[in-house]
Design an enzyme around this catalytic site. Structure first.
Site, PDB file in Angstrom:
ATOM      1  N   ASP A  13       0.554  -1.258  -0.210  1.00 28.10           N
ATOM      2  CA  ASP A  13       0.170   0.036  -0.285  1.00 28.10           C
ATOM      3  C   ASP A  13       0.769   1.615  -0.101  1.00 28.10           C
ATOM      4  OD1 ASP A  13      -2.374  -1.464  -0.371  1.00 28.10           O
ATOM      5  OD2 ASP A  13      -2.269  -1.483   1.926  1.00 28.10           O
ATOM      6  N   GLY A  40      -4.609  -4.811  -3.723  1.00 28.50           N
ATOM      7  CA  GLY A  40      -5.646  -3.506  -3.963  1.00 28.50           C
ATOM      8  C   GLY A  40      -4.680  -2.233  -4.124  1.00 28.50           C
ATOM      9  N   HIS A  41      -5.107  -2.048  -5.584  1.00 25.64           N
ATOM     10  CA  HIS A  41      -3.997  -0.688  -5.642  1.00 25.64           C
ATOM     11  C   HIS A  41      -5.309   0.480  -6.590  1.00 25.64           C
ATOM     12  CE1 HIS A  41      -0.293  -3.666  -7.099  1.00 25.64           C
ATOM     13  NE2 HIS A  41      -0.885  -3.339  -5.563  1.00 25.64           N
TER      14      HIS A  41
HETATM   15  P1  GDP Z   1      -0.690   0.284  -3.700  1.00 27.11           P
HETATM   16  O1  GDP Z   1      -1.356  -1.109  -3.099  1.00 27.11           O
HETATM   17  O2  GDP Z   1       0.523   0.464  -3.113  1.00 27.11           O
HETATM   18  O3  GDP Z   1      -0.446   0.440  -4.638  1.00 27.11           O
HETATM   19  O4  GDP Z   1      -1.139   1.424  -2.880  1.00 27.11           O
HETATM   20  P2  GDP Z   1      -3.224   1.757  -2.569  1.00 27.11           P
HETATM   21  O5  GDP Z   1      -3.475   2.509  -2.731  1.00 27.11           O
HETATM   22  O6  GDP Z   1      -3.428   0.209  -1.516  1.00 27.11           O
HETATM   23  O7  GDP Z   1      -2.501   2.312  -1.115  1.00 27.11           O
HETATM   24  C1  GDP Z   1      -2.218   4.072  -1.780  1.00 27.11           C
HETATM   25  C2  GDP Z   1      -3.544   4.893  -1.673  1.00 27.11           C
HETATM   26  O8  GDP Z   1      -2.441   6.601  -1.883  1.00 27.11           O
HETATM   27  C3  GDP Z   1      -3.906   5.176  -2.420  1.00 27.11           C
HETATM   28  O9  GDP Z   1      -5.389   5.690  -1.939  1.00 27.11           O
HETATM   29  C4  GDP Z   1      -3.446   6.120  -3.759  1.00 27.11           C
HETATM   30  O10 GDP Z   1      -4.914   6.656  -4.287  1.00 27.11           O
HETATM   31  C5  GDP Z   1      -3.061   7.136  -2.877  1.00 27.11           C
HETATM   32  N1  GDP Z   1      -1.878   7.850  -3.067  1.00 27.11           N
HETATM   33  C6  GDP Z   1      -0.792   7.687  -3.591  1.00 27.11           C
HETATM   34  N2  GDP Z   1       0.209   8.523  -3.957  1.00 27.11           N
HETATM   35  C7  GDP Z   1       0.306   9.436  -3.037  1.00 27.11           C
HETATM   36  C8  GDP Z   1       0.620  10.873  -2.761  1.00 27.11           C
HETATM   37  O11 GDP Z   1       1.676  10.931  -3.318  1.00 27.11           O
HETATM   38  N3  GDP Z   1      -0.043  11.918  -1.734  1.00 27.11           N
HETATM   39  C9  GDP Z   1      -2.154  11.319  -1.539  1.00 27.11           C
HETATM   40  N4  GDP Z   1      -2.072  12.306  -0.711  1.00 27.11           N
HETATM   41  N5  GDP Z   1      -2.402   9.982  -1.573  1.00 27.11           N
HETATM   42  C10 GDP Z   1      -1.714   9.301  -3.002  1.00 27.11           C
HETATM   43  P1  IMO Z   2      -0.653  -4.310  -1.760  1.00 22.93           P
HETATM   44  O1  IMO Z   2      -0.760  -4.612  -3.590  1.00 22.93           O
HETATM   45  C1  IMO Z   2      -1.485  -4.251   2.114  1.00 22.93           C
HETATM   46  C2  IMO Z   2      -1.445  -8.903   4.154  1.00 22.93           C
HETATM   47  C3  IMO Z   2      -2.494  -9.600   4.806  1.00 22.93           C
HETATM   48  C4  IMO Z   2      -1.873 -10.162   5.967  1.00 22.93           C
HETATM   49  C5  IMO Z   2      -1.143 -11.072   4.855  1.00 22.93           C
HETATM   50  C6  IMO Z   2      -1.485 -12.370   3.952  1.00 22.93           C
HETATM   51  O2  IMO Z   2      -2.255  -3.242  -2.323  1.00 22.93           O
HETATM   52  O3  IMO Z   2       0.256  -3.906  -1.633  1.00 22.93           O
HETATM   53  P2  IMO Z   2      -2.971 -12.629   1.978  1.00 22.93           P
HETATM   54  O4  IMO Z   2      -4.469 -12.865   1.884  1.00 22.93           O
HETATM   55  O5  IMO Z   2      -1.451 -12.620   0.707  1.00 22.93           O
HETATM   56  O6  IMO Z   2      -2.182 -14.795   1.824  1.00 22.93           O
HETATM   57  O7  IMO Z   2      -1.936 -12.254   3.372  1.00 22.93           O
HETATM   58  O8  IMO Z   2      -0.363 -10.025   3.744  1.00 22.93           O
HETATM   59  N1  IMO Z   2      -1.655  -8.463   2.532  1.00 22.93           N
HETATM   60  C7  IMO Z   2      -1.169  -7.208   2.563  1.00 22.93           C
HETATM   61  N2  IMO Z   2      -0.970  -6.061   3.027  1.00 22.93           N
HETATM   62  N3  IMO Z   2      -1.404  -4.632   0.590  1.00 22.93           N
HETATM   63  C8  IMO Z   2      -1.349  -5.582   0.023  1.00 22.93           C
HETATM   64  O9  IMO Z   2      -1.372  -5.771  -1.172  1.00 22.93           O
HETATM   65  C9  IMO Z   2      -1.275  -7.049   0.650  1.00 22.93           C
HETATM   66  N4  IMO Z   2      -1.422  -8.318   0.047  1.00 22.93           N
HETATM   67  C10 IMO Z   2      -1.369  -9.153   1.411  1.00 22.93           C
HETATM   68  O10 IMO Z   2      -3.673  -8.332   5.470  1.00 22.93           O
HETATM   69  O11 IMO Z   2      -1.042  -9.635   6.361  1.00 22.93           O
HETATM   70 MG    MG Z   3      -2.726  -1.644  -2.114  1.00 24.91          MG
END
Ligand code: GDP
Ligand code: IMO
Ligand code: MG
Length: 427
Positions: A13, A40-41
């Protein structure tokens, strides 16, 4: 042969989706190499927000070919619903390619994930419940179902039988659940086959040919370095290799082809699920980071645990991935703090430790040693260059760079594509 790996430097994340999408317009292929719909991106394009789980974030760039590599685990129902969701919003997904060697997350893998967690009780991992671990376990146990198996009913039936043989014993005798019928699983999986067929391809051959032709390929990691099955905080990890080496095995591309490895690094730290987290905050600061940063899981809706930046982890990520660059995200979230603590080392049993301890016991006992940096109060979301940032924000970035061991080549100051300060070009 410009091949770039983009991966999470912490516990996931970090903003990988945004970073991938940002580069998507300039690259020819974006490849997911591990994980599945546990990811979850979130990608924000103009006033549109997209939540992607299984599909590579490059799918939103019309010029880019999105690829699901052999190292990914694919839930066919999630795949099809994610595709139709994007099609309804006018996104063309026809270029998608899926490796025939990618493994399928079957309905019984999802069941096993959920019952295992329930059985573990207090010792549970806090998985996303998407069947990820059991599917990779079947792969390693050589009883997995691959995408290509959907096109041979007899083979598929034999493989499902073999996989369910032991699982049904466990489900009925240990977990007190009903047995899963082979026919039902086979019928469900066959029901997806024709819809998926147009996307199935020899992705290893295609990607290597593309690299020979000097096309630009971006490998997009799911999860993050500290969730890696080998290099993460085992057993509180995911069941694949998000670290850079995973890009080679998960896409079938040799390490000599990789020219750059970019670590996505949040300006503070978050974690979802169970496991050690030295800089975790249980006070108002943690609550404020969660609120301002919108730190809620895109996949499970769980609140993310929040804490200060941890330079020990960043240095570790540099080492195990051979990072050439960092993309620092969410710097804007820290606006308003007068002082910002940064963890520079740990104290373990009274001793100062500069590097991540390999022992799980030591890591569980690690207490953060903080240095405090002066904060800033000016809005930075409109900053376009490094010099637009207030002096204290510049100093925060420079301090992180020095502690983390690789140059910070881009800075996120908001979720949008254009809310990014580019320092060194990635291409
Ligand atoms: P990922 O799993 O690494 O793709 O990250 P996630 O999408 O799960 O979580 C990152 C969150 O931060 C998302 O809601 C993005 O829209 C948001 N985000 C990404 N870069 C920035 C940033 O530079 N500033 C802010 N405020 N939000 C960001
Ligand atoms: P992105 O790509 C954050 C965590 C779960 C749990 C552990 C194992 O959005 O960064 P799993 O279902 O993979 O066997 O769970 O890994 N986890 C994540 N935490 N971001 C993710 O993906 C994750 N994918 C799995 O919360 O602790
Ligand atoms: Mg994510």
């Amino acid at each position: 042969m410009p091949a770039l790996v983009l991966l999470g430097a912490q516990w996931g994340d970090e903003g990988k989706g945004k970073a991938t999408d940002l580069l998507g317009g300039s690259v020819d292929y974006v490849v997911r190499y591990q994980g599945g719909n546990n990811a979850g991106h979130t990608v924000v394009v103009g006033d549109q927000k997209y939540a992607l789980h299984l599909l590579p974030s490059g799918i939103l760039s019309p010029s880019c070919v999105p690829v699901i590599g052999n190292g990914v685990v694919v839930d066919p129902s999630v795949l099809l619903s994610e595709l139709s969701g994007l099609n309804e919003r006018g996104v063309d997904t026809s270029k998608l390619m899926i490796s025939g060697n990618a493994h399928i997350i079957t309905p019984y893998n999802v069941t096993v994930d959920k019952v295992t967690e329930r059985f573990l009780g207090k010792r549970k991992i806090g998985t996303t419940g998407r069947g990820i671990g059991p599917t990779y376990a079947d792969k390693i146990n050589r009883v997995g179902i691959r995408v290509q198996d959907l096109y041979d009913e007899s083979i598929l039936t034999q493989k499902v039988e073999a996989a369910l043989d032991v699982k049904n014993q466990i489900l009925t005798k240990l977990y007190n659940r009903r047995a899963i019928a082979v026919d039902q699983v086979v019928e469900e999986l066959l029901g997806y086959a024709e819809q998926i067929k147009p996307y199935v391809a020899d992705t290893v051959l295609i990607l290597n040919q593309a690299l020979e032709e000097d096309k630009v390929v971006l490998f997009e990691g799911g999860q993050g370095t500290l969730l890696d099955i080998d290099h993460g905080t085992y057993p509180f990890v995911t069941s694949s290799n998000p670290t850079a080496g995973g890009a080679c095995t998960g896409a079938g591309v040799g390490p000599t082809k990789i020219s750059r490895v970019i670590g996505i690094l949040k300006a503070y730290t978050t974690r979802v699920g169970a496991g050690p987290f030295p800089t975790e905050l249980f006070d108002e600061d943690g609550e404020a980071l969660r609120r301002i940063g919108g730190e809620r899981g895109v996949t499970t809706g769980r609140d993310r645990r929040c804490g200060w930046f941890d330079a020990v982890i960043a240095r570790y990520a540099t080492r195990v991935n051979g990072l050439t660059d960092f993309f620092l995200t969410k710097l804007d979230v820290l606006t308003g703090w007068e002082q910002i603590p940064v963890c520079v080392a740990y104290e373990i049993d009274g001793k100062r430790v500069e590097e991540l301890p390999y022992s799980q016991t030591d890591f569980h006992h690690a207490k953060p040693v903080y240095e405090t940096l002066p904060g800033w109060s000016e809005d930075i979301t409109k900053a376009k260059s490094f010099s637009d940032l207030p002096k204290n924000a510049q100093n925060y970035v420079k301090a992180l760079e020095e502690m983390s061991g690789a140059p910070i080549s881009a800075i996120g100051v908001g979720p949008g594509r254009d809310e990014t300060i580019e320092i060194n070009s990635f291409l």
